[in-house]
Scaffold this motif. Structure first.
Motif, PDB file in Angstrom:
ATOM      1  N   LEU A  99      -1.045 -16.753   4.778  1.00  0.00           N
ATOM      2  CA  LEU A  99      -0.270 -15.275   4.983  1.00  0.00           C
ATOM      3  C   LEU A  99      -0.852 -14.893   6.339  1.00  0.00           C
ATOM      4  CD1 LEU A  99       1.241 -12.846   3.497  1.00  0.00           C
ATOM      5  CD2 LEU A  99      -0.798 -11.592   4.039  1.00  0.00           C
ATOM      6  N   ASN A 100      -0.124 -14.572   7.333  1.00  0.00           N
ATOM      7  CA  ASN A 100      -0.382 -14.273   8.634  1.00  0.00           C
ATOM      8  C   ASN A 100       0.753 -12.928   9.088  1.00  0.00           C
ATOM      9  OD1 ASN A 100      -1.695 -13.877  10.982  1.00  0.00           O
ATOM     10  ND2 ASN A 100      -0.560 -15.461  12.021  1.00  0.00           N
ATOM     11  N   VAL A 101      -0.069 -11.769   8.939  1.00  0.00           N
ATOM     12  CA  VAL A 101       0.905 -10.484   9.084  1.00  0.00           C
ATOM     13  C   VAL A 101       0.071  -9.583  10.117  1.00  0.00           C
ATOM     14  CG1 VAL A 101       0.206  -9.191   7.226  1.00  0.00           C
ATOM     15  CG2 VAL A 101       2.449  -8.932   8.332  1.00  0.00           C
ATOM     16  N   HIS A 102       0.639  -8.618  10.573  1.00  0.00           N
ATOM     17  CA  HIS A 102      -0.167  -7.459  11.333  1.00  0.00           C
ATOM     18  C   HIS A 102      -1.052  -6.614  10.540  1.00  0.00           C
ATOM     19  CE1 HIS A 102      -1.247  -4.393  14.214  1.00  0.00           C
ATOM     20  NE2 HIS A 102      -0.888  -5.197  15.250  1.00  0.00           N
ATOM     21  N   PRO A 103      -2.248  -6.478  10.787  1.00  0.00           N
ATOM     22  CA  PRO A 103      -3.094  -5.854   9.821  1.00  0.00           C
ATOM     23  C   PRO A 103      -2.875  -4.526   9.721  1.00  0.00           C
ATOM     24  CG  PRO A 103      -4.396  -6.300  11.979  1.00  0.00           C
ATOM     25  CD  PRO A 103      -2.736  -7.011  12.144  1.00  0.00           C
ATOM     26  N   PHE A 104      -2.142  -3.685  10.517  1.00  0.00           N
ATOM     27  CA  PHE A 104      -1.700  -2.329  10.624  1.00  0.00           C
ATOM     28  C   PHE A 104      -0.488  -2.085   9.625  1.00  0.00           C
ATOM     29  CE2 PHE A 104      -4.286  -1.059  14.400  1.00  0.00           C
ATOM     30  CZ  PHE A 104      -5.410  -1.510  13.940  1.00  0.00           C
ATOM     31  N   ASP A 105       0.405  -2.722   9.600  1.00  0.00           N
ATOM     32  CA  ASP A 105       1.655  -2.652   8.898  1.00  0.00           C
ATOM     33  C   ASP A 105       1.918  -3.471   7.699  1.00  0.00           C
ATOM     34  OD1 ASP A 105       2.427  -4.929  10.027  1.00  0.00           O
ATOM     35  OD2 ASP A 105       3.978  -3.982  11.608  1.00  0.00           O
ATOM     36  N   VAL A 106       0.499  -4.200   7.453  1.00  0.00           N
ATOM     37  CA  VAL A 106       0.581  -4.961   6.313  1.00  0.00           C
ATOM     38  C   VAL A 106       1.098  -4.455   4.725  1.00  0.00           C
ATOM     39  CG1 VAL A 106      -1.780  -4.776   5.795  1.00  0.00           C
ATOM     40  CG2 VAL A 106      -0.526  -6.954   5.052  1.00  0.00           C
ATOM     41  N   THR A 107       0.599  -3.217   4.818  1.00  0.00           N
ATOM     42  CA  THR A 107       0.833  -2.437   3.515  1.00  0.00           C
ATOM     43  C   THR A 107       2.260  -1.972   3.216  1.00  0.00           C
ATOM     44  OG1 THR A 107       0.563  -0.176   4.796  1.00  0.00           O
ATOM     45  CG2 THR A 107      -1.258  -0.943   3.853  1.00  0.00           C
ATOM     46  N   PHE A 108       3.183  -2.328   4.202  1.00  0.00           N
ATOM     47  CA  PHE A 108       4.802  -2.118   3.736  1.00  0.00           C
ATOM     48  C   PHE A 108       5.016  -3.298   3.102  1.00  0.00           C
ATOM     49  CE2 PHE A 108       9.068  -3.201   4.887  1.00  0.00           C
ATOM     50  CZ  PHE A 108       9.812  -2.081   4.580  1.00  0.00           C
ATOM     51  N   LEU A 109       4.454  -4.487   3.388  1.00  0.00           N
ATOM     52  CA  LEU A 109       4.713  -5.780   2.668  1.00  0.00           C
ATOM     53  C   LEU A 109       4.231  -5.491   1.051  1.00  0.00           C
ATOM     54  CD1 LEU A 109       5.831  -8.595   2.305  1.00  0.00           C
ATOM     55  CD2 LEU A 109       3.939  -9.289   3.753  1.00  0.00           C
ATOM     56  N   SER A 110       2.876  -5.193   1.424  1.00  0.00           N
ATOM     57  CA  SER A 110       2.126  -5.184  -0.095  1.00  0.00           C
ATOM     58  C   SER A 110       2.798  -4.254  -1.096  1.00  0.00           C
ATOM     59  CB  SER A 110       0.501  -4.406   0.140  1.00  0.00           C
ATOM     60  OG  SER A 110       0.040  -5.112   1.108  1.00  0.00           O
ATOM     61  N   GLY A 111       3.454  -3.157  -0.578  1.00  0.00           N
ATOM     62  CA  GLY A 111       4.283  -2.123  -1.468  1.00  0.00           C
ATOM     63  C   GLY A 111       5.264  -2.812  -2.050  1.00  0.00           C
ATOM     64  N   ILE A 112       6.128  -3.551  -1.179  1.00  0.00           N
ATOM     65  CA  ILE A 112       7.210  -4.437  -1.655  1.00  0.00           C
ATOM     66  C   ILE A 112       6.863  -5.318  -2.637  1.00  0.00           C
ATOM     67  CG2 ILE A 112       9.181  -5.836  -1.278  1.00  0.00           C
ATOM     68  CD1 ILE A 112       9.359  -4.405   1.614  1.00  0.00           C
ATOM     69  N   VAL A 113       5.932  -5.957  -2.463  1.00  0.00           N
ATOM     70  CA  VAL A 113       5.341  -7.048  -3.323  1.00  0.00           C
ATOM     71  C   VAL A 113       4.862  -6.698  -4.710  1.00  0.00           C
ATOM     72  CG1 VAL A 113       3.634  -8.949  -3.513  1.00  0.00           C
ATOM     73  CG2 VAL A 113       4.794  -8.892  -1.485  1.00  0.00           C
ATOM     74  N   LEU A 114       4.141  -5.461  -4.565  1.00  0.00           N
ATOM     75  CA  LEU A 114       3.745  -4.801  -5.744  1.00  0.00           C
ATOM     76  C   LEU A 114       4.940  -4.323  -6.719  1.00  0.00           C
ATOM     77  CD1 LEU A 114       0.461  -2.847  -4.950  1.00  0.00           C
ATOM     78  CD2 LEU A 114       0.544  -5.067  -6.123  1.00  0.00           C
ATOM     79  N   ALA A 115       5.833  -3.842  -5.878  1.00  0.00           N
ATOM     80  CA  ALA A 115       7.077  -3.446  -6.854  1.00  0.00           C
ATOM     81  C   ALA A 115       7.657  -4.554  -7.707  1.00  0.00           C
ATOM     82  CB  ALA A 115       8.036  -2.773  -5.927  1.00  0.00           C
ATOM     83  N   MET A 116       7.902  -5.710  -6.851  1.00  0.00           N
ATOM     84  CA  MET A 116       8.340  -7.036  -7.406  1.00  0.00           C
ATOM     85  C   MET A 116       7.643  -7.541  -8.566  1.00  0.00           C
ATOM     86  SD  MET A 116       9.731  -8.784  -3.851  1.00  0.00           S
ATOM     87  CE  MET A 116      10.609  -9.862  -4.642  1.00  0.00           C
ATOM     88  N   GLU A 117       6.171  -7.488  -8.118  1.00  0.00           N
ATOM     89  CA  GLU A 117       5.370  -7.976  -9.410  1.00  0.00           C
ATOM     90  C   GLU A 117       5.345  -6.958 -10.592  1.00  0.00           C
ATOM     91  OE1 GLU A 117       3.301 -10.349  -9.458  1.00  0.00           O
ATOM     92  OE2 GLU A 117       2.747 -11.245  -7.532  1.00  0.00           O
ATOM     93  N   GLN A 118       5.629  -5.680 -10.319  1.00  0.00           N
ATOM     94  CA  GLN A 118       5.662  -4.812 -11.504  1.00  0.00           C
ATOM     95  C   GLN A 118       6.908  -5.075 -12.422  1.00  0.00           C
ATOM     96  OE1 GLN A 118       5.675  -0.727 -10.458  1.00  0.00           O
ATOM     97  NE2 GLN A 118       7.496  -0.289 -12.057  1.00  0.00           N
TER      98      GLN A 118
END
Length: 297
Positions: A99-118
């Protein structure tokens, strides 16, 4: 003493169960054993994820880049979502991939991934969305923070500091981190809500979305190869009195960046055969040095 012993026994049993799950989990499985959607994550869960994302690059390495910090960001939420140890271990294994993403806007991707995991989406779909979004988020983050907001804040702070004001560096930190933390936490909640809102679409069009995300991801990878892999040769072809540059006269006319593409495919094939990234880095260095010494590169 009895209480401490009990706590230690419980911790040992939990650790043993996790080790057994890691040993028996099916790494090739694309779905979860428990496919029932989990309970929604709370605001505190999302905020905790955002705080932990500050350590995204704490274990940065050239093999998996930010994968260790990414998994550290998600672990509390993943433990809440996946009750079965096998599902948790499969999810953790997938999130330890590159994984290689910008460290400041990574939470947008984290939020989407957690919704998919849920929602217990397929691992391949989650993986495809990660690959498709990490490139664009990296470009947006660089343009927004490093090329725009940072120079503006630094310019304001430096101008005050040149006038002898101690408030200059303080104002710089306040201005920069106001946007930084505002977006870090705001994007975490927005990404999670966006993922939840798209769950119905994901559920009915999983194959289409996975295919589209894969196409975007491959396009991003192709652009990265052309931009970041630099390989050329100074060799010339002699035909009588004529001399033709092999690079500009032949290879570039066949296909621009043909050598970088070929080298990337070679590295990929070696990785598929079991070569570790560390070995491939070493081989790349040796290849570059020898190629320069013999005049091939």
């Amino acid at each position: 003493m009895g209480f401490n012993a009990t706590e230690a026994e419980l911790a040992a049993k939990a650790d043993k169960r996790m080790q057994q799950a890691l040993a028996t989990a099916d790494a090739s499985r694309d779905d979860y054993y428990d496919s029932t959607p989990a309970e929604p994550l709370s605001t505190q869960d999302i905020n905790r994820m955002a705080w932990r994302s500050l350590a995204l690059q704490a274990s940065f390495n050239y093999e998996r880049m930010q994968a260790g910090g990414w998994l550290f960001t998600l672990i509390p939420a993943l433990r809440k979502i996946h009750r079965q140890p096998e599902d948790l271990s499969n999810s953790m294994r997938m999130h330890l991939e590159f994984l290689n993403v910008h460290p400041f806007d990574v939470t947008f991707l984290s939020g989407i991934v957690l919704a998919m995991e849920q929602n217990k989406e397929k691992l391949s779909t989650i993986r495809a969305v990660k690959v498709a979004l990490m490139g664009p988020l990296g470009g947006i983050g660089d343009a927004m923070f490093w090329l725009t907001w940072l120079p503006i804040c630094a310019g304001i702070g430096a101008s005050l500091a040149l006038e002898g004001s101690l408030f200059g560096p303080i104002l710089f930190l306040l201005l920069f981190n106001a946007l930084h933390f505002g977006l870090r936490f705001g994007l975490a909640h927005y990404g999670y809500r966006t993922g939840l809102g798209a769950l119905h679409l994901l559920k009915t069009s999983t194959k289409k979305i996975s295919h589209a995300a894969s196409i975007v991801g491959m396009s991003v990878i192709g652009a990265l190869i052309a931009s970041y892999v630099h390989l050329s040769t100074p060799l010339q072809i002699h035909a009588g009195a004529a001399r033709i540059e092999l690079q500009t006269g032949v290879l570039d006319k066949l296909m621009p960046n043909l050598l970088p593409l070929g080298f990337t495919l070679l590295v990929y094939s070696l990785m598929k055969k079991g070569f570790s990234p560390v070995k491939l880095i070493g081989l790349t260095v040796v290849f570059g040095v020898l190629g320069k010494l013999i005049g091939f590169l």
